[in-house]
Design a protein around this motif. Sequence first.
Motif, PDB file in Angstrom:
ATOM      1  N   ASP A 214       0.814  -1.220   0.000  1.00 13.37           N
ATOM      2  CA  ASP A 214       0.000   0.000   0.000  1.00 13.37           C
ATOM      3  C   ASP A 214       0.847   1.270   0.000  1.00 13.37           C
ATOM      4  O   ASP A 214       0.362   2.347  -0.373  1.00 13.37           O
ATOM      5  CB  ASP A 214      -0.937   0.018   1.213  1.00 13.37           C
ATOM      6  CG  ASP A 214      -2.039  -1.020   1.118  1.00 13.37           C
ATOM      7  OD1 ASP A 214      -2.314  -1.491  -0.013  1.00 13.37           O
ATOM      8  OD2 ASP A 214      -2.620  -1.378   2.157  1.00 13.37           O
ATOM      9  N   ASN A 215       2.108   1.144   0.425  1.00 13.36           N
ATOM     10  CA  ASN A 215       3.006   2.305   0.490  1.00 13.36           C
ATOM     11  C   ASN A 215       3.866   2.454  -0.764  1.00 13.36           C
ATOM     12  O   ASN A 215       4.772   3.279  -0.798  1.00 13.36           O
ATOM     13  CB  ASN A 215       3.923   2.202   1.716  1.00 13.36           C
ATOM     14  CG  ASN A 215       3.172   2.426   3.011  1.00 13.36           C
ATOM     15  OD1 ASN A 215       1.955   2.581   3.022  1.00 13.36           O
ATOM     16  ND2 ASN A 215       3.891   2.444   4.121  1.00 13.36           N
ATOM     17  N   PHE A 216       3.569   1.656  -1.776  1.00 10.23           N
ATOM     18  CA  PHE A 216       4.372   1.655  -3.000  1.00 10.23           C
ATOM     19  C   PHE A 216       3.657   2.373  -4.137  1.00 10.23           C
ATOM     20  O   PHE A 216       2.445   2.206  -4.331  1.00 10.23           O
ATOM     21  CB  PHE A 216       4.686   0.216  -3.419  1.00 10.23           C
ATOM     22  CG  PHE A 216       5.347   0.104  -4.757  1.00 10.23           C
ATOM     23  CD1 PHE A 216       6.662   0.533  -4.947  1.00 10.23           C
ATOM     24  CD2 PHE A 216       4.659  -0.418  -5.848  1.00 10.23           C
ATOM     25  CE1 PHE A 216       7.271   0.443  -6.189  1.00 10.23           C
ATOM     26  CE2 PHE A 216       5.266  -0.531  -7.089  1.00 10.23           C
ATOM     27  CZ  PHE A 216       6.569  -0.092  -7.258  1.00 10.23           C
ATOM     28  N   VAL A 217       4.439   3.157  -4.888  1.00 13.71           N
ATOM     29  CA  VAL A 217       3.907   3.849  -6.052  1.00 13.71           C
ATOM     30  C   VAL A 217       4.810   3.552  -7.247  1.00 13.71           C
ATOM     31  O   VAL A 217       6.031   3.688  -7.150  1.00 13.71           O
ATOM     32  CB  VAL A 217       3.841   5.369  -5.832  1.00 13.71           C
ATOM     33  CG1 VAL A 217       3.354   6.073  -7.093  1.00 13.71           C
ATOM     34  CG2 VAL A 217       2.933   5.707  -4.658  1.00 13.71           C
ATOM     35  N   ALA A 218       4.230   3.142  -8.362  1.00 21.08           N
ATOM     36  CA  ALA A 218       4.978   2.922  -9.596  1.00 21.08           C
ATOM     37  C   ALA A 218       4.787   4.135 -10.499  1.00 21.08           C
ATOM     38  O   ALA A 218       3.651   4.492 -10.837  1.00 21.08           O
ATOM     39  CB  ALA A 218       4.501   1.657 -10.293  1.00 21.08           C
ATOM     40  N   LEU A 219       5.884   4.779 -10.861  1.00 27.60           N
ATOM     41  CA  LEU A 219       5.837   5.988 -11.671  1.00 27.60           C
ATOM     42  C   LEU A 219       6.372   5.718 -13.074  1.00 27.60           C
ATOM     43  O   LEU A 219       7.161   4.802 -13.278  1.00 27.60           O
ATOM     44  CB  LEU A 219       6.674   7.095 -11.028  1.00 27.60           C
ATOM     45  CG  LEU A 219       6.357   7.470  -9.576  1.00 27.60           C
ATOM     46  CD1 LEU A 219       7.351   8.511  -9.079  1.00 27.60           C
ATOM     47  CD2 LEU A 219       4.932   7.983  -9.447  1.00 27.60           C
ATOM     48  N   LYS A 220       5.980   6.559 -14.020  1.00 31.17           N
ATOM     49  CA  LYS A 220       6.546   6.487 -15.360  1.00 31.17           C
ATOM     50  C   LYS A 220       7.775   7.380 -15.476  1.00 31.17           C
ATOM     51  O   LYS A 220       8.707   7.089 -16.214  1.00 31.17           O
ATOM     52  CB  LYS A 220       5.500   6.892 -16.397  1.00 31.17           C
ATOM     53  CG  LYS A 220       4.359   5.883 -16.551  1.00 31.17           C
ATOM     54  CD  LYS A 220       3.413   6.302 -17.660  1.00 31.17           C
ATOM     55  CE  LYS A 220       2.307   5.269 -17.846  1.00 31.17           C
ATOM     56  NZ  LYS A 220       1.368   5.661 -18.929  1.00 31.17           N
ATOM     57  N   CYS A 221       7.763   8.484 -14.741  1.00 34.01           N
ATOM     58  CA  CYS A 221       8.880   9.424 -14.754  1.00 34.01           C
ATOM     59  C   CYS A 221       8.878  10.190 -13.436  1.00 34.01           C
ATOM     60  O   CYS A 221       7.896  10.148 -12.683  1.00 34.01           O
ATOM     61  CB  CYS A 221       8.801  10.375 -15.940  1.00 34.01           C
ATOM     62  SG  CYS A 221       7.207  11.194 -16.101  1.00 34.01           S
ATOM     63  N   ILE A 222       9.965  10.897 -13.162  1.00 32.51           N
ATOM     64  CA  ILE A 222      10.144  11.500 -11.846  1.00 32.51           C
ATOM     65  C   ILE A 222       9.087  12.540 -11.521  1.00 32.51           C
ATOM     66  O   ILE A 222       8.638  12.638 -10.372  1.00 32.51           O
ATOM     67  CB  ILE A 222      11.571  12.098 -11.719  1.00 32.51           C
ATOM     68  CG1 ILE A 222      11.866  12.426 -10.253  1.00 32.51           C
ATOM     69  CG2 ILE A 222      11.754  13.307 -12.629  1.00 32.51           C
ATOM     70  CD1 ILE A 222      13.322  12.740  -9.996  1.00 32.51           C
ATOM     71  N   ASP A 223       8.645  13.322 -12.495  1.00 32.05           N
ATOM     72  CA  ASP A 223       7.678  14.368 -12.186  1.00 32.05           C
ATOM     73  C   ASP A 223       6.278  13.837 -11.919  1.00 32.05           C
ATOM     74  O   ASP A 223       5.402  14.559 -11.435  1.00 32.05           O
ATOM     75  CB  ASP A 223       7.651  15.442 -13.278  1.00 32.05           C
ATOM     76  CG  ASP A 223       7.423  14.890 -14.669  1.00 32.05           C
ATOM     77  OD1 ASP A 223       7.119  13.680 -14.789  1.00 32.05           O
ATOM     78  OD2 ASP A 223       7.558  15.657 -15.633  1.00 32.05           O
ATOM     79  N   SER A 224       6.048  12.535 -12.168  1.00 32.86           N
ATOM     80  CA  SER A 224       4.759  11.927 -11.873  1.00 32.86           C
ATOM     81  C   SER A 224       4.477  11.894 -10.371  1.00 32.86           C
ATOM     82  O   SER A 224       3.319  11.774  -9.959  1.00 32.86           O
ATOM     83  CB  SER A 224       4.692  10.511 -12.441  1.00 32.86           C
ATOM     84  OG  SER A 224       4.835  10.509 -13.839  1.00 32.86           O
ATOM     85  N   ILE A 225       5.542  11.998  -9.551  1.00 34.37           N
ATOM     86  CA  ILE A 225       5.350  11.949  -8.102  1.00 34.37           C
ATOM     87  C   ILE A 225       4.549  13.152  -7.611  1.00 34.37           C
ATOM     88  O   ILE A 225       3.915  13.095  -6.541  1.00 34.37           O
ATOM     89  CB  ILE A 225       6.706  11.868  -7.361  1.00 34.37           C
ATOM     90  CG1 ILE A 225       6.499  11.489  -5.884  1.00 34.37           C
ATOM     91  CG2 ILE A 225       7.481  13.180  -7.493  1.00 34.37           C
ATOM     92  CD1 ILE A 225       5.841  10.156  -5.657  1.00 34.37           C
ATOM     93  N   LEU A 226       4.553  14.224  -8.361  1.00 34.70           N
ATOM     94  CA  LEU A 226       3.885  15.452  -7.906  1.00 34.70           C
ATOM     95  C   LEU A 226       2.379  15.261  -7.715  1.00 34.70           C
ATOM     96  O   LEU A 226       1.769  15.915  -6.865  1.00 34.70           O
ATOM     97  CB  LEU A 226       4.150  16.584  -8.906  1.00 34.70           C
ATOM     98  CG  LEU A 226       5.609  17.000  -9.083  1.00 34.70           C
ATOM     99  CD1 LEU A 226       5.751  18.029 -10.200  1.00 34.70           C
ATOM    100  CD2 LEU A 226       6.182  17.533  -7.773  1.00 34.70           C
ATOM    101  N   GLN A 227       1.790  14.374  -8.467  1.00 37.09           N
ATOM    102  CA  GLN A 227       0.347  14.160  -8.339  1.00 37.09           C
ATOM    103  C   GLN A 227      -0.021  13.402  -7.065  1.00 37.09           C
ATOM    104  O   GLN A 227      -1.193  13.365  -6.683  1.00 37.09           O
ATOM    105  CB  GLN A 227      -0.177  13.394  -9.550  1.00 37.09           C
ATOM    106  CG  GLN A 227       0.371  11.982  -9.699  1.00 37.09           C
ATOM    107  CD  GLN A 227      -0.080  11.312 -10.973  1.00 37.09           C
ATOM    108  OE1 GLN A 227      -1.264  11.008 -11.135  1.00 37.09           O
ATOM    109  NE2 GLN A 227       0.852  11.098 -11.907  1.00 37.09           N
ATOM    110  N   TYR A 228       0.991  12.829  -6.396  1.00 34.27           N
ATOM    111  CA  TYR A 228       0.742  12.094  -5.150  1.00 34.27           C
ATOM    112  C   TYR A 228       1.039  12.924  -3.908  1.00 34.27           C
ATOM    113  O   TYR A 228       0.823  12.490  -2.794  1.00 34.27           O
ATOM    114  CB  TYR A 228       1.587  10.815  -5.103  1.00 34.27           C
ATOM    115  CG  TYR A 228       1.222   9.810  -6.162  1.00 34.27           C
ATOM    116  CD1 TYR A 228       0.208   8.879  -5.954  1.00 34.27           C
ATOM    117  CD2 TYR A 228       1.880   9.788  -7.392  1.00 34.27           C
ATOM    118  CE1 TYR A 228      -0.127   7.951  -6.913  1.00 34.27           C
ATOM    119  CE2 TYR A 228       1.544   8.857  -8.372  1.00 34.27           C
ATOM    120  CZ  TYR A 228       0.544   7.945  -8.128  1.00 34.27           C
ATOM    121  OH  TYR A 228       0.206   7.029  -9.098  1.00 34.27           O
ATOM    122  N   LEU A 229       1.568  14.120  -4.096  1.00 37.77           N
ATOM    123  CA  LEU A 229       2.035  14.939  -2.972  1.00 37.77           C
ATOM    124  C   LEU A 229       1.238  16.248  -2.875  1.00 37.77           C
ATOM    125  O   LEU A 229       0.549  16.631  -3.816  1.00 37.77           O
ATOM    126  CB  LEU A 229       3.534  15.239  -3.114  1.00 37.77           C
ATOM    127  CG  LEU A 229       4.447  14.022  -3.077  1.00 37.77           C
ATOM    128  CD1 LEU A 229       5.858  14.419  -3.504  1.00 37.77           C
ATOM    129  CD2 LEU A 229       4.471  13.412  -1.679  1.00 37.77           C
TER     130      LEU A 229
END
Length: 229
Positions: A214-229
Amino acid sequence: MKDKINTIAFDADDTLWINEPYFQEAEKQFCELLKNYLSPDLVSQELFTTEMKNLHLYGYGVKGFVLCMIETANRISNHTVSLKRIDEIIAIGHDLLQKPVELMKGVTETLDQLKGKYKLIVATKGDLLDQERKLKKSGLQGYFHHIEIMSDKKTTDYQKLLHHLDCKPKNFLMLGNSVKSDIIPVLALGAYAAHIPYEVTWTHEQHEQTVKNDNFVALKCIDSILQYL
């Protein structure tokens, strides 16, 4: 994740900047130097065997890689490899230590969005001097609160890092390209981890199993993390 994270750690090699393609090119050069002894594929296999044997002694980075190339050359040549070849192997290492630092797509833009909102750190493996060189050349130093050059990335190593940062696992997020080093050990602590795949991965870092947490996120690229924060 959005309401919990206060500290975000980034792997460096092949997450912030390009690294593994340089090592793969260096390995091709090494295999070419020894083609009179074995085929390139077999030379590569022998080199990997040497690297795994010595990993606990040398750790990660260019210097250990060079020592392993020299040892492999001696072994497969039955200790007849010439000093000229040894000099050429050392030159491969020198070239690796002077490679340009090419940032991955989206790194600067992502750090711009996160700076000031989170405590940003670098948590990476490798040679201390080489990683310091790359960080300086990258122009990214000003984004980070702390730089951690780790000898390894096991769960206990992350525990020490979190203790040093006075950060609880539930408030920590690690981003990196290696499931084995950047994801699995972090999730084991109860922290958050995001995987950013890269086109090439060192054999030792490859991990084929699907991560389910549940604590894992699979991203396509580094800037994709912004949508989770």
